[in-house]
Design a protein around this motif. Structure first.
Motif, PDB file in Angstrom:
ATOM      1  N   LYS A 169       0.861  -1.186   0.000  1.00  0.00           N
ATOM      2  CA  LYS A 169       0.000   0.000   0.000  1.00  0.00           C
ATOM      3  C   LYS A 169       0.896   1.234   0.000  1.00  0.00           C
ATOM      4  CE  LYS A 169      -3.767  -2.199   2.548  1.00  0.00           C
ATOM      5  NZ  LYS A 169      -4.599  -2.136   3.766  1.00  0.00           N
ATOM      6  N   SER A 211      -3.768   6.169   3.026  1.00  0.00           N
ATOM      7  CA  SER A 211      -4.836   5.242   2.642  1.00  0.00           C
ATOM      8  C   SER A 211      -5.421   4.530   3.864  1.00  0.00           C
ATOM      9  CB  SER A 211      -4.331   4.211   1.630  1.00  0.00           C
ATOM     10  OG  SER A 211      -3.306   3.413   2.198  1.00  0.00           O
ATOM     11  N   SER A 212      -4.613   4.348   4.890  1.00  0.00           N
ATOM     12  CA  SER A 212      -5.125   3.678   6.097  1.00  0.00           C
ATOM     13  C   SER A 212      -6.174   4.535   6.794  1.00  0.00           C
ATOM     14  CB  SER A 212      -3.986   3.328   7.060  1.00  0.00           C
ATOM     15  OG  SER A 212      -3.281   4.475   7.452  1.00  0.00           O
ATOM     16  N   GLU A 260      -9.389   4.191   4.724  1.00  0.00           N
ATOM     17  CA  GLU A 260      -9.978   2.867   4.949  1.00  0.00           C
ATOM     18  C   GLU A 260     -10.628   2.773   6.333  1.00  0.00           C
ATOM     19  OE1 GLU A 260      -8.619  -1.840   4.714  1.00  0.00           O
ATOM     20  OE2 GLU A 260      -7.228  -0.270   4.083  1.00  0.00           O
ATOM     21  N   THR A 318     -14.669   2.255   6.432  1.00  0.00           N
ATOM     22  CA  THR A 318     -15.165   0.986   6.969  1.00  0.00           C
ATOM     23  C   THR A 318     -15.597   1.093   8.427  1.00  0.00           C
ATOM     24  OG1 THR A 318     -12.973   0.241   7.675  1.00  0.00           O
ATOM     25  CG2 THR A 318     -13.665  -0.353   5.433  1.00  0.00           C
TER      26      THR A 318
END
Length: 184
Positions: A81, A86-87, A90, A94
Protein backbone atom coordinates in the motif's frame (compact mmCIF):
# COMPACT_ATOMS: atom_id res chain seq x y z
CA UNK A 1 -15.08 0.59 27.41
CA UNK A 2 -12.62 3.49 27.54
CA UNK A 3 -9.85 4.11 25.00
CA UNK A 4 -6.98 3.17 27.34
CA UNK A 5 -8.44 -0.24 28.19
CA UNK A 6 -9.15 -0.94 24.52
CA UNK A 7 -5.54 -0.17 23.63
CA UNK A 8 -4.22 -2.40 26.41
CA UNK A 9 -6.47 -5.26 25.26
CA UNK A 10 -5.30 -4.77 21.67
CA UNK A 11 -1.62 -4.84 22.67
CA UNK A 12 -2.07 -7.90 24.89
CA UNK A 13 -3.84 -9.80 22.10
CA UNK A 14 -1.11 -8.74 19.64
CA UNK A 15 1.90 -9.68 21.77
CA UNK A 16 0.50 -12.94 23.15
CA UNK A 17 0.54 -14.28 19.57
CA UNK A 18 4.34 -14.07 19.49
CA UNK A 19 5.93 -17.47 20.33
CA UNK A 20 7.89 -17.53 23.60
CA UNK A 21 11.08 -18.56 21.78
CA UNK A 22 11.28 -15.10 20.24
CA UNK A 23 11.19 -13.46 23.68
CA UNK A 24 14.03 -15.75 24.77
CA UNK A 25 16.05 -14.82 21.67
CA UNK A 26 15.57 -11.11 22.45
CA UNK A 27 16.69 -11.57 26.05
CA UNK A 28 19.70 -13.70 25.03
CA UNK A 29 20.84 -11.22 22.37
CA UNK A 30 20.42 -8.28 24.75
CA UNK A 31 22.49 -10.06 27.40
CA UNK A 32 25.12 -10.75 24.72
CA UNK A 33 25.28 -7.02 23.90
CA UNK A 34 25.59 -6.14 27.60
CA UNK A 35 28.35 -8.76 28.00
CA UNK A 36 30.19 -7.39 24.96
CA UNK A 37 29.99 -3.84 26.34
CA UNK A 38 31.53 -5.06 29.58
CA UNK A 39 34.12 -7.35 27.97
CA UNK A 40 35.28 -4.72 25.47
CA UNK A 41 35.35 -2.21 28.34
CA UNK A 42 33.28 0.21 26.31
CA UNK A 43 31.21 0.84 29.42
CA UNK A 44 34.13 2.72 31.04
CA UNK A 45 33.60 5.54 28.54
CA UNK A 46 29.84 5.62 29.03
CA UNK A 47 27.72 6.82 31.92
CA UNK A 48 25.34 4.38 33.60
CA UNK A 49 22.47 6.06 31.78
CA UNK A 50 24.22 5.62 28.41
CA UNK A 51 24.87 1.92 29.09
CA UNK A 52 21.22 1.55 30.07
CA UNK A 53 20.27 3.35 26.84
CA UNK A 54 22.35 1.03 24.64
CA UNK A 55 21.01 -2.12 26.31
CA UNK A 56 17.40 -0.84 26.37
CA UNK A 57 17.56 0.29 22.74
CA UNK A 58 19.00 -3.05 21.64
CA UNK A 59 16.26 -4.98 23.43
CA UNK A 60 13.58 -2.60 22.19
CA UNK A 61 14.62 -2.74 18.52
CA UNK A 62 14.91 -6.53 18.60
CA UNK A 63 11.44 -6.72 20.08
CA UNK A 64 10.09 -4.43 17.34
CA UNK A 65 11.72 -6.57 14.61
CA UNK A 66 10.31 -9.76 16.07
CA UNK A 67 6.84 -8.28 16.54
CA UNK A 68 6.64 -6.73 13.07
CA UNK A 69 8.55 -9.20 10.91
CA UNK A 70 9.97 -12.44 12.28
CA UNK A 71 7.04 -13.71 14.33
CA UNK A 72 4.70 -13.47 11.34
CA UNK A 73 4.07 -16.21 8.82
CA UNK A 74 4.97 -15.61 5.14
CA UNK A 75 1.94 -14.66 3.07
CA UNK A 76 0.98 -15.88 -0.39
CA UNK A 77 -1.25 -12.90 -1.19
CA UNK A 78 1.06 -10.12 -0.14
CA UNK A 79 -0.12 -6.49 -0.14
CA UNK A 80 1.73 -3.27 -0.89
CA UNK A 81 0.00 0.00 0.00
CA UNK A 82 1.94 3.01 -1.27
CA UNK A 83 -0.90 5.55 -1.40
CA UNK A 84 -0.21 7.99 1.40
CA UNK A 85 -2.86 8.13 4.15
CA UNK A 86 -4.84 5.24 2.64
CA UNK A 87 -5.13 3.68 6.10
CA UNK A 88 -7.02 6.75 7.34
CA UNK A 89 -9.45 6.59 4.43
CA UNK A 90 -9.98 2.87 4.95
CA UNK A 91 -10.51 3.28 8.71
CA UNK A 92 -13.01 6.10 8.17
CA UNK A 93 -14.92 4.40 5.34
CA UNK A 94 -15.16 0.99 6.97
CA UNK A 95 -15.38 2.21 10.58
CA UNK A 96 -13.05 -0.67 11.47
CA UNK A 97 -11.72 -0.29 15.04
CA UNK A 98 -8.79 -2.62 14.35
CA UNK A 99 -7.55 -0.33 11.59
CA UNK A 100 -7.70 2.63 13.97
CA UNK A 101 -5.75 0.67 16.58
CA UNK A 102 -3.11 -0.22 13.97
CA UNK A 103 -2.67 3.48 13.20
CA UNK A 104 -2.28 4.29 16.92
CA UNK A 105 0.02 1.30 17.41
CA UNK A 106 2.25 2.35 14.52
CA UNK A 107 2.62 5.83 16.01
CA UNK A 108 3.39 4.43 19.47
CA UNK A 109 5.64 1.63 18.16
CA UNK A 110 8.80 3.73 17.71
CA UNK A 111 7.93 6.35 20.32
CA UNK A 112 10.45 4.91 22.80
CA UNK A 113 13.21 5.09 20.16
CA UNK A 114 12.79 8.86 20.14
CA UNK A 115 13.24 9.01 23.91
CA UNK A 116 16.02 6.44 24.33
CA UNK A 117 18.40 7.30 21.45
CA UNK A 118 19.27 10.84 22.68
CA UNK A 119 20.23 9.38 26.07
CA UNK A 120 23.12 7.49 24.46
CA UNK A 121 24.96 10.61 23.24
CA UNK A 122 24.59 14.37 23.69
CA UNK A 123 25.56 14.75 20.02
CA UNK A 124 22.34 13.10 18.89
CA UNK A 125 19.87 15.83 17.99
CA UNK A 126 16.29 15.86 16.68
CA UNK A 127 17.37 15.49 13.04
CA UNK A 128 19.54 12.42 13.68
CA UNK A 129 16.89 10.85 15.91
CA UNK A 130 14.05 11.38 13.44
CA UNK A 131 16.04 10.40 10.33
CA UNK A 132 17.39 7.20 11.92
CA UNK A 133 13.91 6.40 13.25
CA UNK A 134 12.52 6.82 9.74
CA UNK A 135 15.29 4.57 8.37
CA UNK A 136 14.43 1.89 10.93
CA UNK A 137 10.81 2.07 9.84
CA UNK A 138 11.85 1.77 6.17
CA UNK A 139 14.00 -1.27 7.04
CA UNK A 140 11.05 -2.89 8.82
CA UNK A 141 8.76 -2.27 5.83
CA UNK A 142 11.39 -3.54 3.36
CA UNK A 143 11.91 -6.70 5.45
CA UNK A 144 8.14 -7.23 5.42
CA UNK A 145 8.20 -6.77 1.63
CA UNK A 146 11.17 -9.05 0.93
CA UNK A 147 10.12 -11.76 3.40
CA UNK A 148 6.41 -11.34 2.56
CA UNK A 149 5.49 -10.96 6.24
CA UNK A 150 2.95 -8.26 6.93
CA UNK A 151 1.95 -5.49 4.54
CA UNK A 152 4.31 -2.89 3.13
CA UNK A 153 2.64 0.46 3.85
CA UNK A 154 3.98 3.97 3.36
CA UNK A 155 1.53 5.06 6.08
CA UNK A 156 3.40 2.87 8.58
CA UNK A 157 6.62 4.74 7.79
CA UNK A 158 4.88 8.08 8.38
CA UNK A 159 3.25 6.84 11.61
CA UNK A 160 6.48 5.36 12.97
CA UNK A 161 8.43 8.53 12.15
CA UNK A 162 5.75 10.65 13.83
CA UNK A 163 6.07 8.43 16.92
CA UNK A 164 9.86 8.95 16.96
CA UNK A 165 9.40 12.73 16.73
CA UNK A 166 6.85 12.74 19.58
CA UNK A 167 9.21 10.59 21.65
CA UNK A 168 12.06 13.04 21.03
CA UNK A 169 9.89 15.99 22.06
CA UNK A 170 9.03 14.15 25.30
CA UNK A 171 12.76 13.51 25.89
CA UNK A 172 13.49 17.24 25.49
CA UNK A 173 10.63 18.21 27.83
CA UNK A 174 11.86 15.76 30.49
CA UNK A 175 15.42 17.03 30.07
CA UNK A 176 14.28 20.63 30.63
CA UNK A 177 12.22 19.60 33.68
CA UNK A 178 15.20 17.68 35.08
CA UNK A 179 17.46 20.74 34.73
CA UNK A 180 14.89 22.97 36.44
CA UNK A 181 14.42 20.47 39.28
CA UNK A 182 18.19 20.10 39.82
CA UNK A 183 18.58 23.89 40.13
CA UNK A 184 16.09 24.01 42.99
Amino acid sequence: MNLGLQMIEYLISYFTRIPIIWYLVIIAFTLLIAFMLKKLQIYKHLSQMQVFGVVALTMYLLFILVATVFSRQPQVNYQIKIQLFSSYAEAIITGDCILRWEIYFNIVMLFAYGTILPIISKKIDAKVTIVTGCLISIIIELLQLILKRGTFETDDIVHNTLGVAIGYVLYKILKICRKKCSRN
